[in-house]
Design a protein around this motif. Structure first.
Motif, PDB file in Angstrom:
ATOM      1  N   CYS A   7       0.771  -1.128   0.576  1.00 52.15           N
ATOM      2  CA  CYS A   7       0.131   0.005  -0.311  1.00 52.15           C
ATOM      3  C   CYS A   7       1.046   1.599  -0.175  1.00 52.15           C
ATOM      4  O   CYS A   7       0.276   2.592  -0.012  1.00 52.15           O
ATOM      5  N   GLY A   8       1.924   1.595  -0.704  1.00 54.07           N
ATOM      6  CA  GLY A   8       2.644   2.199  -0.626  1.00 54.07           C
ATOM      7  C   GLY A   8       3.852   2.805   0.670  1.00 54.07           C
ATOM      8  O   GLY A   8       4.514   3.151   0.683  1.00 54.07           O
ATOM      9  N   VAL A   9       3.827   1.791   1.469  1.00 56.46           N
ATOM     10  CA  VAL A   9       4.741   1.514   2.543  1.00 56.46           C
ATOM     11  C   VAL A   9       5.919   1.041   2.493  1.00 56.46           C
ATOM     12  O   VAL A   9       5.439  -0.229   1.958  1.00 56.46           O
ATOM     13  N   LEU A 226      -9.795  -7.349   8.558  1.00 52.80           N
ATOM     14  CA  LEU A 226     -11.203  -7.957   7.284  1.00 52.80           C
ATOM     15  C   LEU A 226     -10.737  -6.603   6.111  1.00 52.80           C
ATOM     16  O   LEU A 226     -10.608  -7.182   5.251  1.00 52.80           O
ATOM     17  N   VAL A 227     -10.622  -5.338   6.526  1.00 48.98           N
ATOM     18  CA  VAL A 227     -10.721  -4.617   5.628  1.00 48.98           C
ATOM     19  C   VAL A 227      -9.277  -4.619   4.870  1.00 48.98           C
ATOM     20  O   VAL A 227      -8.835  -4.151   4.124  1.00 48.98           O
ATOM     21  N   PHE A 228      -7.862  -4.440   5.856  1.00 48.82           N
ATOM     22  CA  PHE A 228      -6.544  -4.212   5.253  1.00 48.82           C
ATOM     23  C   PHE A 228      -6.043  -5.192   4.585  1.00 48.82           C
ATOM     24  O   PHE A 228      -5.406  -4.614   3.240  1.00 48.82           O
ATOM     25  N   PRO A 229      -6.452  -6.565   4.887  1.00 52.50           N
ATOM     26  CA  PRO A 229      -6.598  -7.486   3.540  1.00 52.50           C
ATOM     27  C   PRO A 229      -6.352  -7.348   2.242  1.00 52.50           C
ATOM     28  O   PRO A 229      -6.049  -7.355   1.147  1.00 52.50           O
ATOM     29  N   ILE A 230      -7.902  -6.861   2.228  1.00 54.43           N
ATOM     30  CA  ILE A 230      -8.692  -6.437   0.684  1.00 54.43           C
ATOM     31  C   ILE A 230      -8.363  -5.320   0.090  1.00 54.43           C
ATOM     32  O   ILE A 230      -8.150  -5.586  -0.402  1.00 54.43           O
ATOM     33  N   HIS A 231      -8.012  -4.174   1.372  1.00 52.12           N
ATOM     34  CA  HIS A 231      -7.274  -3.287   0.450  1.00 52.12           C
ATOM     35  C   HIS A 231      -6.317  -2.541   0.210  1.00 52.12           C
ATOM     36  O   HIS A 231      -5.569  -2.761  -0.890  1.00 52.12           O
ATOM     37  N   ALA A 232      -5.222  -4.224   0.489  1.00 52.63           N
ATOM     38  CA  ALA A 232      -3.868  -3.748   0.028  1.00 52.63           C
ATOM     39  C   ALA A 232      -3.823  -4.615  -1.554  1.00 52.63           C
ATOM     40  O   ALA A 232      -3.368  -5.097  -1.316  1.00 52.63           O
ATOM     41  N   ILE A 233      -4.377  -5.709  -1.435  1.00 51.80           N
ATOM     42  CA  ILE A 233      -4.675  -6.887  -2.505  1.00 51.80           C
ATOM     43  C   ILE A 233      -5.303  -6.246  -3.385  1.00 51.80           C
ATOM     44  O   ILE A 233      -4.047  -5.957  -4.313  1.00 51.80           O
ATOM     45  N   MET A 234      -6.411  -5.166  -3.465  1.00 50.76           N
ATOM     46  CA  MET A 234      -6.564  -4.220  -4.231  1.00 50.76           C
ATOM     47  C   MET A 234      -5.544  -3.258  -5.009  1.00 50.76           C
ATOM     48  O   MET A 234      -5.406  -3.490  -6.092  1.00 50.76           O
ATOM     49  N   TRP A 235      -5.610  -2.879  -4.057  1.00 49.51           N
ATOM     50  CA  TRP A 235      -3.591  -1.937  -4.328  1.00 49.51           C
ATOM     51  C   TRP A 235      -2.755  -2.650  -4.654  1.00 49.51           C
ATOM     52  O   TRP A 235      -2.160  -1.979  -6.143  1.00 49.51           O
ATOM     53  N   THR A 237      -3.303  -4.864  -6.758  1.00 53.81           N
ATOM     54  CA  THR A 237      -3.395  -5.508  -8.004  1.00 53.81           C
ATOM     55  C   THR A 237      -3.879  -4.350  -9.059  1.00 53.81           C
ATOM     56  O   THR A 237      -3.186  -4.619 -10.131  1.00 53.81           O
ATOM     57  N   LYS A 238      -4.189  -3.200  -8.608  1.00 52.51           N
ATOM     58  CA  LYS A 238      -3.495  -2.389  -9.216  1.00 52.51           C
ATOM     59  C   LYS A 238      -3.171  -1.413  -9.429  1.00 52.51           C
ATOM     60  O   LYS A 238      -2.451  -1.648 -11.214  1.00 52.51           O
ATOM     61  N   LYS A 239      -1.912  -2.050  -8.920  1.00 56.74           N
ATOM     62  CA  LYS A 239      -0.896  -1.216  -9.671  1.00 56.74           C
ATOM     63  C   LYS A 239       0.079  -2.174 -10.631  1.00 56.74           C
ATOM     64  O   LYS A 239       1.041  -1.700 -11.092  1.00 56.74           O
ATOM     65  N   THR A 240       0.199  -3.666 -10.225  1.00 60.59           N
ATOM     66  CA  THR A 240       0.143  -4.474 -10.840  1.00 60.59           C
ATOM     67  C   THR A 240      -0.055  -4.234 -12.675  1.00 60.59           C
ATOM     68  O   THR A 240       0.501  -4.271 -13.903  1.00 60.59           O
ATOM     69  N   LYS A 241      -1.557  -3.682 -12.673  1.00 62.54           N
ATOM     70  CA  LYS A 241      -1.975  -3.327 -13.537  1.00 62.54           C
ATOM     71  C   LYS A 241      -1.547  -2.098 -14.698  1.00 62.54           C
ATOM     72  O   LYS A 241      -1.548  -2.190 -15.836  1.00 62.54           O
TER      73      LYS A 241
END
Length: 243
Positions: A7-9, A226-235, A237-241
């Motif tokens: 997540c940028g950190v 709950l929120v952190f894992p989902i947010h981290a995976i989305m972050w 995935t978006k960065k990879t794309k």
């Protein structure tokens, strides 16, 4: 030494021994240096707060403090060695300071917890040199004792502790190492009981905290688990794309 980004950190992939070795090099090389801890809550906040994220990324050492960091990192292809809990790191660094003769200072907390932490540490490590303690964070109010310390432990909670270190490094250039330590004083002093060792080893300390303080902790645990894992995976995935 590997450093992974969630997540940028940027977070260092270190074991406890490696983290202590890095801290020792900081003290021996002169300072000041900053050591931060990255748990899911801090990383999640940093992903939404550019100023905090950039501040965390200035750390000379950023510890993977939280089983969520380790597990999510591994899921995303970042093989962290394991968790380095801030409170355990603090105790281990005090032990190292006691053998090396490095003076330490305890800053922050409430209800005399900094003083009680210093008493505990000197009882466990009789040769530890304690330069002092203070709940007042104004350098001018603390006096000269803080200027005698090689290591300053700062327990103000995030992001206040990281901001305090950033804002005071130039005033305390004699210090070799400043460590943002969150709620470690409360645990060391016994105000917040730690989970049994087997729960900590299995990564379920968060469950113990929820059991002990359900009303106070449920919101933080919800975001961390709950929120952190989902947010981290989305972050990720978006960065990879976009690469």
């Amino acid at each position: 030494m590997e450093r992974y980004t969630i997540c940028g950190v940027r977070i260092d992939n270190v074991t406890m021994d490696e983290a202590l070795s890095r801290a020792e090099k900081m003290v021996l090389s002169g300072g000041p240096h900053a050591i931060f801890s990255a748990n899911p809550e801090i990383v999640l906040t940093g992903s939404r707060n550019v100023e905090l994220r950039d501040l965390l990324n200035t750390g000379d050492l950023v510890l993977p403090d939280g089983i969520g960091i380790v597990l999510v990192g591994r899921l995303l292809g970042m093989p962290f060695h394991g968790r380095v809990a801030g409170v355990d790191f603090m105790e281990a660094l005090c032990a190292r300071a006691a053998t090396q003769g490095w003076p330490v200072f305890f800053l922050g907390g409430r209800n005399n917890v900094a003083e009680r932490t210093s008493v505990y540490m000197r009882r466990v490590f009789p040769s530890l040199r304690v330069a002092g303690w203070s709940e007042d964070t104004a350098i001018e109010a603390i006096g000269d004792s803080i200027r005698q310390a090689d290591i300053i432990f700062v327990a103000l909670g995030a992001p206040k502790q990281e901001e305090w270190i950033r804002d005071n490094m130039h005033k305390l250039s004699h210090a070799k190492c400043m460590v943002a330590i969150g709620g470690a004083f409360d645990m060391i002093a016994g105000d917040i009981p730690r989970a049994p060792a087997f729960l900590r080893a299995w990564g379920f300390e968060w469950l113990w905290r929820l059991y002990r303080e359900p009303v106070k902790r449920w919101h933080r645990i919800f975001y961390a688990v709950l929120v952190f894992p989902i947010h981290a995976i989305m972050w990720h995935t978006k960065k990879t794309k976009t690469q």
